[in-house]
Design an enzyme around this catalytic site. Structure first.
Site, PDB file in Angstrom:
ATOM      1  N   ASP A 173       0.644  -0.621  -0.221  1.00 26.32           N
ATOM      2  CA  ASP A 173      -0.211   0.141  -0.211  1.00 26.32           C
ATOM      3  C   ASP A 173       1.233   0.750   0.256  1.00 26.32           C
ATOM      4  OD1 ASP A 173      -2.635   0.947   0.945  1.00 26.32           O
ATOM      5  OD2 ASP A 173      -1.576   2.329   1.415  1.00 26.32           O
ATOM      6  N   LEU A 174       0.247   2.072  -1.099  1.00 32.11           N
ATOM      7  CA  LEU A 174       1.216   3.641  -0.742  1.00 32.11           C
ATOM      8  C   LEU A 174       1.238   4.479   0.165  1.00 32.11           C
ATOM      9  CD1 LEU A 174       1.457   4.542  -5.093  1.00 32.11           C
ATOM     10  CD2 LEU A 174       2.549   3.220  -3.463  1.00 32.11           C
ATOM     11  N   ASP A 216      -4.056   1.973  -4.936  1.00 39.08           N
ATOM     12  CA  ASP A 216      -3.023   2.251  -4.509  1.00 39.08           C
ATOM     13  C   ASP A 216      -2.786   0.718  -3.934  1.00 39.08           C
ATOM     14  OD1 ASP A 216      -4.184   3.138  -1.977  1.00 39.08           O
ATOM     15  OD2 ASP A 216      -2.023   4.159  -1.440  1.00 39.08           O
TER      16      ASP A 216
END
Length: 294
Positions: A173-174, A216
């Protein structure tokens, strides 16, 4: 891992006797030719079938066709070179043949007739391939999509559950991606997602598979245990500062790893990796954590 669309057929897989053409009494059954060429929706198979048909009627040892980013090859790569252009309504197919002997006028006529029969089945197969890719790959990043992920993880776990190898899942996950979209807009967000997908492709091994599930959120199916997945995670973290588009927006990521434990199902494996990813976020982000579940 690169999901490029280049296709190549190797001579040892699709080679037929080059002396078949010597029997010039072999009648050209056009209906049978059409049936053969329309027998598959795989463009590589269509092209190989075309090569087989040519080899039966003409002194053609091999051929190559390039269309956009795709390259098709059949037969041997030596002989007298003959290049021809097959004209379609929208496309030009440039084909290079390798001949055992120059074509006589009657043979050139047969070649032209057979070439005209290739266009429709090859176009059909290319369109089907394109639709299949759209159904399985993310349009923005080129990585596998959620649908493709479900197929791939079920296949990987089936092997692992039969003790035919180990598999681990990485969930990524960004960090602070929502804030990036809020401050700079979705165009900037897309720019970052594309850059991060390129980074993942550089970081993973040929045996690994990468997917974007949405937003994301990315996942990687790694062949091997958690130790093998840790190497991939560390490689991704180390490469982040080397990508300009990620540096520009100060992008980091959190990663979670879970190793499959037979009997393992896909949802449980994902949940374990996802929890490990949130542990990484809680521990300060820009790091990875391994699931401790057993």
């Amino acid at each position: 891992m690169d999901f490029a669309s280049t296709s190549e057929l190797y001579p040892e897989d699709y080679w037929y006797r080059s002396d078949a053409y010597l029997n010039m009494d072999l009648e050209l059954d056009l209906i049978h030719v059409i049936q053969q060429l329309h027998g598959s929706l795989d463009p590589r198979t269509v092209f190989a079938c075309f090569g087989k048909i040519l080899g039966q009627h003409l002194p053609i040892k091999g051929m190559q066709l390039t269309l956009d980013k795709q390259k098709f090859v059949w037969g041997r790569h030596y002989g007298i070179e003959l290049q021809r252009t097959i004209v379609d309504k929208q496309d030009l197919f440039v084909v290079t043949y390798q001949l055992a002997a120059p074509l006589r006028p009657a043979q050139a006529s047969i070649l032209a007739r057979l070439e005209s029969m290739l266009i429709q089945p090859l176009n059909n197969a290319l369109k089907y391939q394109s639709m299949s890719n759209q159904a399985m790959f993310d349009a923005l990043t080129g990585l596998g999509n959620r649908y493709y992920y479900r197929q791939a993880i079920e296949t990987a776990l089936a092997r692992a559950n039969r003790f035919q190898g180990q598999v681990s899942l990485i969930v990524i996950d960004l960090d602070k991606f929502k804030q990036l979209n809020d401050c700079y807009g979705h165009k900037a967000g897309d720019f970052v997602l594309v850059g991060f997908a390129e980074l993942i492709n550089e970081a993973i091994r040929n045996t690994d598979q990468a997917f974007r599930l949405g937003g994301d959120e990315f996942v990687i199916i790694t062949q091997g245990d958690a130790e093998a997945a840790k190497i991939v995670c560390q490689r991704i973290i180390d490469m982040m500062p080397k990508h300009a588009e990620l540096i520009e927006y100060d992008i980091q990521c959190s990663l979670g790893v879970a190793e499959s434990i037979p009997p393992q199902d896909a949802d449980n494996l994902y949940d374990r990796a996802d929890k490990a990813m949130y542990t990484a976020k809680a521990d300060g982000r820009n790091c990875y954590r391994i699931s401790g579940d057993s």
